[in-house]
Design a protein around this motif. Structure first.
Motif, short mmCIF file in Angstrom:
data_model
loop_
_atom_site.label_atom_id
_atom_site.label_comp_id
_atom_site.label_asym_id
_atom_site.label_seq_id
_atom_site.Cartn_x
_atom_site.Cartn_y
_atom_site.Cartn_z
N SER A 1 0.84 -1.19 0.00
CA SER A 1 0.00 0.00 0.00
C SER A 1 0.87 1.24 0.00
N THR A 2 0.42 2.27 -0.71
CA THR A 2 1.12 3.55 -0.65
C THR A 2 0.10 4.63 -0.31
N ASN A 3 0.60 5.73 0.24
CA ASN A 3 -0.27 6.82 0.67
C ASN A 3 0.03 8.14 -0.02
N SER A 4 0.90 8.10 -1.02
CA SER A 4 1.23 9.33 -1.75
C SER A 4 1.90 8.93 -3.07
N PRO A 5 1.89 9.86 -4.04
CA PRO A 5 2.62 9.60 -5.28
C PRO A 5 4.10 9.33 -5.01
N GLN A 6 4.64 10.02 -3.99
CA GLN A 6 6.07 9.84 -3.66
C GLN A 6 6.35 8.41 -3.22
N GLU A 7 5.43 7.85 -2.44
CA GLU A 7 5.65 6.47 -1.99
C GLU A 7 5.56 5.49 -3.15
N THR A 8 4.66 5.74 -4.06
CA THR A 8 4.58 4.88 -5.25
C THR A 8 5.84 5.01 -6.09
N ALA A 9 6.35 6.25 -6.18
CA ALA A 9 7.57 6.49 -6.94
C ALA A 9 8.75 5.72 -6.33
N GLY B 1 -5.48 -1.21 -14.02
CA GLY B 1 -5.94 -0.18 -13.07
C GLY B 1 -6.63 0.94 -13.81
N ASP B 2 -7.60 1.56 -13.14
CA ASP B 2 -8.41 2.62 -13.76
C ASP B 2 -7.57 3.83 -14.16
N LEU B 3 -8.18 4.71 -14.90
CA LEU B 3 -7.56 6.01 -15.21
C LEU B 3 -7.22 6.72 -13.91
N GLY B 4 -6.01 7.22 -13.81
CA GLY B 4 -5.61 7.95 -12.61
C GLY B 4 -5.14 7.05 -11.47
N ALA B 5 -5.05 5.76 -11.73
CA ALA B 5 -4.61 4.83 -10.67
C ALA B 5 -3.14 5.08 -10.31
N GLY B 6 -2.34 5.38 -11.33
CA GLY B 6 -0.91 5.60 -11.08
C GLY B 6 0.00 4.75 -11.96
N LYS B 7 -0.54 4.21 -13.02
CA LYS B 7 0.26 3.36 -13.92
C LYS B 7 1.40 4.16 -14.55
N THR B 8 1.05 5.30 -15.12
CA THR B 8 2.09 6.10 -15.79
C THR B 8 3.09 6.64 -14.78
N LEU B 9 2.61 7.06 -13.62
CA LEU B 9 3.52 7.54 -12.58
C LEU B 9 4.54 6.46 -12.21
N PHE B 10 4.07 5.23 -12.13
CA PHE B 10 4.95 4.11 -11.81
C PHE B 10 6.00 3.93 -12.91
N ILE C 1 3.46 -2.36 -20.09
CA ILE C 1 2.21 -2.31 -20.87
C ILE C 1 1.05 -1.82 -20.00
N GLU C 2 0.62 -0.56 -20.22
CA GLU C 2 -0.58 -0.06 -19.51
C GLU C 2 -1.82 -0.58 -20.21
N TRP C 3 -2.85 -0.86 -19.43
CA TRP C 3 -4.12 -1.39 -19.92
C TRP C 3 -3.94 -2.76 -20.59
N GLU D 1 -7.91 9.68 -0.75
CA GLU D 1 -7.65 10.19 -2.10
C GLU D 1 -6.31 9.69 -2.66
N ASP D 2 -5.28 9.67 -1.81
CA ASP D 2 -3.94 9.33 -2.29
C ASP D 2 -3.53 7.89 -1.93
N GLU D 3 -4.47 7.12 -1.50
CA GLU D 3 -4.15 5.75 -1.10
C GLU D 3 -4.25 4.81 -2.30
N ARG D 4 -3.25 3.94 -2.45
CA ARG D 4 -3.28 2.96 -3.54
C ARG D 4 -2.82 1.61 -3.01
N GLN D 5 -3.40 0.55 -3.57
CA GLN D 5 -2.92 -0.80 -3.28
C GLN D 5 -2.32 -1.36 -4.56
P1 ADP Z 1 -2.77 6.22 -14.94
O1 ADP Z 1 -1.58 6.13 -15.84
O2 ADP Z 1 -3.02 4.98 -14.14
O3 ADP Z 1 -4.01 6.67 -15.65
P2 ADP Z 1 -1.35 8.45 -13.76
O4 ADP Z 1 -0.07 7.85 -13.30
O5 ADP Z 1 -1.33 9.24 -15.04
O6 ADP Z 1 -2.50 7.33 -13.83
O7 ADP Z 1 -1.94 9.40 -12.65
C1 ADP Z 1 -2.00 9.04 -11.28
C2 ADP Z 1 -2.43 10.29 -10.50
O8 ADP Z 1 -2.77 9.93 -9.17
C3 ADP Z 1 -1.33 11.32 -10.44
O9 ADP Z 1 -1.90 12.59 -10.56
C4 ADP Z 1 -0.76 11.12 -9.03
O10 ADP Z 1 -0.22 12.31 -8.49
C5 ADP Z 1 -2.01 10.74 -8.27
N1 ADP Z 1 -1.76 9.94 -7.05
C6 ADP Z 1 -2.24 10.24 -5.83
N2 ADP Z 1 -1.86 9.33 -4.92
C7 ADP Z 1 -1.09 8.43 -5.57
C8 ADP Z 1 -0.39 7.26 -5.16
N3 ADP Z 1 -0.42 6.79 -3.89
N4 ADP Z 1 0.27 6.57 -6.10
C9 ADP Z 1 0.27 6.98 -7.38
N5 ADP Z 1 -0.34 8.09 -7.85
C10 ADP Z 1 -1.04 8.82 -6.94
#
Ligand code: ADP
Ligand code: MG
Length: 155
Positions: A5-13, A33-42, A106-108, A131-135
């Protein structure tokens, strides 16, 4: 299978950076994972950890990006806009998702479960209560158990 589990984008990074260190060349990492889940951020942070200098962008519109300036070549797909299996062939999916010397992200991927490489790590990202929690749940498909074990140890 294991979950973090992560609680922020930084933790996922930070998690993505640890994963980057453990993926041998030839690994395919599929995201669900849905749109905005964090796939691209990862993917962005995994690439950064491997020394990719340029900006890593979401390939939602161009479907595939290749980064060759890091420790390993990275092939990054986003299948969100693809509507049919036949389009996979058109975008070179089968050719470019075979990268024994690189990493394929590969996203999606779950849109085309029958057309994926045989062996891969599946990373499912789900939102939690806050809001910022992810599993993030990692599992292995095909012959990827050994890689999964290494990930579990260090993540
Ligand atoms: P996806 O590619 O899955 O559609 P993105 O990576 O483009 O999603 O976007 C994820 C968004 O969620 C970013 O705006 C990021 O800042 C936000 N976010 C908030 N909390 C988290 C978290 N715990 N892990 C990853 N992203 C998070
Ligand atoms: Mg994305």
């Amino acid at each position: 299978m294991f979950t973090r589990s992560t609680n922020s984008p930084q933790e996922t990074a930070a998690l993505a950076a640890r994963v980057a260190e453990k993926l041998p060349a030839g690994t395919v990492l599929c995201f669900e994972g849905d749109l905005g889940a964090g796939k691209t951020l990862f993917v962005q942070n995994l690439a950064k950890a491997l020394g990719v200098k340029g900006e890593v962008t979401s390939p939602t519109f161009n479907l595939m990006n290749i980064y060759e300036d890091g420790e390993l070549p990275l092939v990054h797909f986003d299948l969100y806009r693809l509507e049919s299996e036949s389009e996979l062939d058109e975008i070179g999916f089968y050719e470019y998702s075979y990268a024994p010397d690189g990493l394929v992200l590969i996203e999606w991927a779950d849109k085309f479960p029958d057309n994926l490489p045989e062996d891969y790590i599946l990373l499912k990202i789900e939102r939690g209560n806050g809001e910022d929690e992810r599993q993030l749940t990692f599992s292995a498909r095909g012959d990827a158990e050994a890689v999964l074990k290494e990930l579990e140890k260090s993540c």
